[in-house]
Design an enzyme around this catalytic site. Structure first.
Site, PDB file in Angstrom:
ATOM      1  CB  CYS A   2       8.041 -16.308   5.399  1.00 21.93           C
ATOM      2  SG  CYS A   2       8.787 -17.122   4.009  1.00 21.93           S
ATOM      3  NE  ARG A  27       8.032 -16.453  12.233  1.00 23.44           N
ATOM      4  CZ  ARG A  27       7.028 -17.144  12.764  1.00 23.44           C
ATOM      5  NH1 ARG A  27       6.704 -16.964  14.013  1.00 23.44           N
ATOM      6  NH2 ARG A  27       6.356 -18.011  12.041  1.00 23.44           N
ATOM      7  CD1 TRP A  73      12.047 -21.438   4.601  1.00 24.97           C
ATOM      8  CD2 TRP A  73      13.569 -20.905   6.132  1.00 24.97           C
ATOM      9  NE1 TRP A  73      12.655 -22.589   4.994  1.00 24.97           N
ATOM     10  CE2 TRP A  73      13.595 -22.296   5.934  1.00 24.97           C
ATOM     11  CE3 TRP A  73      14.444 -20.330   7.066  1.00 24.97           C
ATOM     12  CZ2 TRP A  73      14.466 -23.128   6.634  1.00 24.97           C
ATOM     13  CZ3 TRP A  73      15.291 -21.160   7.752  1.00 24.97           C
ATOM     14  CH2 TRP A  73      15.300 -22.544   7.533  1.00 24.97           C
ATOM     15  CG  ASN A  99       4.835 -15.495   5.699  1.00 20.62           C
ATOM     16  OD1 ASN A  99       5.668 -14.842   5.088  1.00 20.62           O
ATOM     17  ND2 ASN A  99       4.530 -15.281   6.969  1.00 20.62           N
ATOM     18  N   GLY A 100       4.184 -18.861   2.597  1.00 23.70           N
ATOM     19  CA  GLY A 100       3.456 -20.015   2.069  1.00 23.70           C
ATOM     20  C   GLY A 100       3.920 -20.351   0.671  1.00 23.70           C
ATOM     21  CD  GLU A 481      14.947 -31.953  23.092  1.00 25.36           C
ATOM     22  OE1 GLU A 481      14.512 -32.373  21.996  1.00 25.36           O
ATOM     23  OE2 GLU A 481      15.083 -30.743  23.341  1.00 25.36           O
ATOM     24  CE  LYS A 485      17.046 -28.703  21.284  1.00 24.83           C
ATOM     25  NZ  LYS A 485      15.661 -28.880  21.508  1.00 24.83           N
ATOM     26  CD  GLU A 488      17.291 -28.469  16.945  1.00 22.64           C
ATOM     27  OE1 GLU A 488      16.258 -28.280  16.320  1.00 22.64           O
ATOM     28  OE2 GLU A 488      17.341 -28.461  18.190  1.00 22.64           O
ATOM     29  CG  HIS A 504      20.995 -55.275  17.386  1.00 20.01           C
ATOM     30  ND1 HIS A 504      21.257 -56.614  17.285  1.00 20.01           N
ATOM     31  CD2 HIS A 504      20.280 -55.116  18.527  1.00 20.01           C
ATOM     32  CE1 HIS A 504      20.705 -57.248  18.314  1.00 20.01           C
ATOM     33  NE2 HIS A 504      20.112 -56.364  19.084  1.00 20.01           N
ATOM     34  CE  LYS A 601      11.027 -21.045  19.132  1.00 16.90           C
ATOM     35  NZ  LYS A 601      11.610 -22.191  19.861  1.00 16.90           N
TER      36      LYS A 601
HETATM   37  C1  G6P Z   1      11.135 -26.296  14.158  1.00 14.45           C
HETATM   38  C2  G6P Z   1      12.075 -25.775  15.232  1.00 14.45           C
HETATM   39  C3  G6P Z   1      12.188 -26.773  16.369  1.00 14.45           C
HETATM   40  C4  G6P Z   1      10.810 -27.119  16.896  1.00 14.45           C
HETATM   41  C5  G6P Z   1       9.881 -27.620  15.778  1.00 14.45           C
HETATM   42  C6  G6P Z   1       8.440 -27.754  16.244  1.00 14.45           C
HETATM   43  O1  G6P Z   1      11.713 -27.359  13.488  1.00 14.45           O
HETATM   44  O2  G6P Z   1      13.361 -25.521  14.687  1.00 14.45           O
HETATM   45  O3  G6P Z   1      12.961 -26.200  17.420  1.00 14.45           O
HETATM   46  O4  G6P Z   1      10.932 -28.108  17.888  1.00 14.45           O
HETATM   47  O5  G6P Z   1       9.876 -26.687  14.703  1.00 14.45           O
HETATM   48  O6  G6P Z   1       7.932 -26.481  16.566  1.00 14.45           O
HETATM   49  P1  G6P Z   1       6.629 -26.260  17.414  1.00 14.45           P
HETATM   50  O7  G6P Z   1       6.433 -24.774  17.424  1.00 14.45           O
HETATM   51  O8  G6P Z   1       5.507 -26.979  16.714  1.00 14.45           O
HETATM   52  O9  G6P Z   1       6.875 -26.817  18.769  1.00 14.45           O
END
Ligand code: G6P
Length: 606
Positions: A2, A27, A73, A99-100, A481, A485, A488, A504, A601
């Protein structure tokens, strides 16, 4: 997640707020809305979908010099026009964006319904609009909102507008960020400075439990109990252009390309070639405090957690301190033991991730020492930690982290060298690593220049629905990682496994249609990793190796070789092709790269 934006001043509010909403789009959200005040009335427009769909309702034509707007959101209630914010009381005089989560929304809704309120949405937020209307006794709006907040249990960043009080907007914060922007005869506010930078870089961060009355000529802040608070404005270090996509088709691609410069900024002024160590001016812990550290625990979410996993390897290797990374969301709920000789590190690009913040607060409550590795200056986690290492990576707009993953890992390397040089890391090793960090940005640039080769690797994923990413030790964190990626942005199912664990279980799933990306540095584990490659090949699985040049006892189906730098820092470089690989697979599959479905985000709720 949000987003909130608000304006009060002399200009027409609607165009400013709509532009602010576009700035918040990155976001992640599912609906948007706006409320503009003028001539004793509020005009409200809201719509499921993108801000451009809200634009079709022509809110830009709403006349008025104050208002609030929101990107939602969904938490309570599906994404729909009626659940989009702002929410109003029955008369339409008051509007709220939030928001919240209001945790006692169900109980309040029942009470308000008994008192005759008619609800028009499924949201928790709407209770607040009705509460204000019922509780308005003619006091200043900030007092009415403060009293209403006394009835609310939960987290919020919220903003309230009253059609009949055109000179004041009220915002409040408890667990969800809110920043005031100071203009010349006008004021702005937002949940994210990205929505403000076009108009002002002079900002005031609200703290939890604070309410602000915002007027065109300034603001006043107070606690929920009514005590006045004094705030000092700070300056956002980012320029408006930094948020532009420029020549790139996607922010993700732009941010990947920005890495050499971003890393240079993370390193800026921090390499000490006299003592062959690093200089970290944001740490309040001196050499003696750091010598007392017996363990390191690193917390973060998503890519930040995985950068922490890379950091844990670096710290354990270079400083010989047991170090471990854990998702902040797990840590905060498992009643973790907090020890005085453990150094806790919170990693967060935004500095606003709710779970990471909650973990920081839990550690502080239990008396632990914590520092932040954060990108956004002045963000909640940075302020809560009170010390740490800023990344200075510049704004990151794509939902998936690329440059801030790399910069967080670089910041970890700086810390690991610092801790190591206080212990057993020799001057010669310090010098070797400091030299390597100096040239790291150029090595990253050289890999990026070979993008067409990586784009070709992406063809290995044609027809695939699953992929494995395999690595050992720090290579496993990089594999994790890489897999994150890929899933996502391309929506392919990608799973990361420690190389030793394949036999395993996951080997059962290896097939011609399941490519395995193997992170294969030419280090002392190379021979072991080659055995893993053989295991995959023997089951007919295609192998894509991200590796260093040199004879390999086996051949790969595809490979990408980069020159080795230093074994401890090579994982950071091996990650770069994986970012481009995920990007190109996504490009081929035509997904929404910058705003992947269901992701946000900055996850500012539980
Ligand atoms: C969300 C985003 C990720 C990010 C994570 C942590 O899940 O989609 O891309 O890595 O938050 O965000 P931060 O701002 O704490 O690094």
């Amino acid at each position: 997640m949000c987003g909130i934006v608000g304006y009060i001043g002399k200009r027409q509010a609607a165009p400013i707020l709509l532009e602010g909403l576009h700035r918040l789009e990155y976001r992640g959200y599912d609906s948007a809305g706006i409320a503009i005040g003028g001539k004793g009335k509020l005009r409200v427009a809201k719509r499921k979908g993108r801000v451009r769909e809200l634009d079709t309702l022509q809110p830009q034509k709403f006349k008025g010099t104050f208002g609030i707007a929101h990107t939602r959101w969904a938490t309570h209630g599906e994404p729909s026009d009626r659940n989009a914010h702002p929410h109003c009381d029955g008369s339409g005089r008051y509007a709220v964006v939030h928001n919240g989560i209001v945790e006692n929304a169900a109980a309040l809704r029942a009470q308000l319904t008994d008192r005759g309120c008619i609800f028009t949405s499924d949201t928790d937020t709407e209770v607040f609009a009705h509460l204000i209307a019922l509780m308005d006794d003619g006091s200043p709006l900030e007092s009415v909102v403060g009293a209403a907040l006394g009835r609310i249990v939960g987290a919020y960043g919220l903003a309230v507008v009253d059609a009949e009080r055109p000179d004041t907007l009220v915002v409040a914060r408890n667990g969800s960020p809110l920043v005031l922007g100071i203009g010349d005869g006008e004021m702005f506010f937002a949940s994210d400075p990205a929505a403000l930078v076009r108009h002002t870089t002079s900002v005031v961060h609200l703290d939890d439990g604070e309410i602000a009355a915002v007027r065109a000529d300034g603001y006043e802040t107070r606690t929920l109990d009514g005590a006045t608070t004094v705030k000092t404005p700070s300056t956002i270090p980012w320029k408006d252009e930094a948020f532009e996509k420029g020549e790139y088709t996607h922010y993700m691609r732009k941010e990947i390309a920005e890495q050499p410069d971003a890393v240079r900024r993370t390193l800026g002024g921090r390499l000490d070639t006299r003592f062959q160590t690093t200089h970290l001016g944001g740490l309040q812990l001196g050499a003696r405090d750091l010598l007392d550290v017996r363990r390191v625990k690193i917390l973060g979410c998503g890519a930040a957690y995985l950068a922490g996993a890379v950091g844990a390897h670096l710290i354990e290797t270079l400083a010989r301190i047991p170090a471990h990374a854990e998702p902040a969301s797990e840590f905060r709920y498992r009643n973790a033991v907090v020890e005085r000789d453990t150094l806790y590190i919170a990693v967060s690009q935004s500095g606003e991730t709710f779970d990471t913040l909650a973990a920081v607060q839990e550690i502080k409550r239990k008396g632990g020492r914590i520092l932040g590795i954060v990108n956004v200056v002045g963000s909640t986690i940075a302020r809560e930690c009170g010390q740490g290492i800023y990344l200075h990576a510049g704004p990151e707009v794509a939902v998936v982290s690329t440059k801030t993953f790399t910069c967080s890992a670089v910041a970890m390397a700086l810390l690991a060298i610092h801790l190591g040089r206080l212990r057993d890391l020799s001057v010669a090793s310090g010098a070797r690593l400091v030299r390597a960090l100096q040239v790291l940005p150029d090595h990253i640039a050289a890999i990026l220049a070979r993008e067409p080769e990586i784009a070709q690797l992406a063809e290995a994923f044609a027809g695939a629905e699953h992929a494995f990413y395999v690595g050992r030790a720090a290579g496993h964190a990089i594999a994790a990682e890489g897999a994150l990626k890929l899933k996502e942005v391309s929506y392919l199912h990608a799973e990361a496994y420690p190389a030793s664990e394949l036999k395993h279980g996951p080997l059962a799933l290896i097939s011609l249609q399941t490519p395995s990306v193997v992170v294969l540095p030419r280090d002392d584990l190379f021979a072991k990793n080659i055995s893993t490659v053989e295991e995959i090949k023997a089951r007919g699985g295609p192998v894509i190796a991200i590796t260093h040049p040199g004879e390999a006892p086996t051949t790969f189906d595809r490979s990408f070789e980069i020159p080795a730098l230093e074994p401890e820092l090579d994982p950071l470089l091996l990650n770069i092709p994986l970012q481009l690989l995920a990007y190109h697979v996504a490009l081929q599959r035509g997904t929404n790269i910058d705003q992947p479905r269901n992701l946000a985000k900055s996850v500012t709720v539980e």
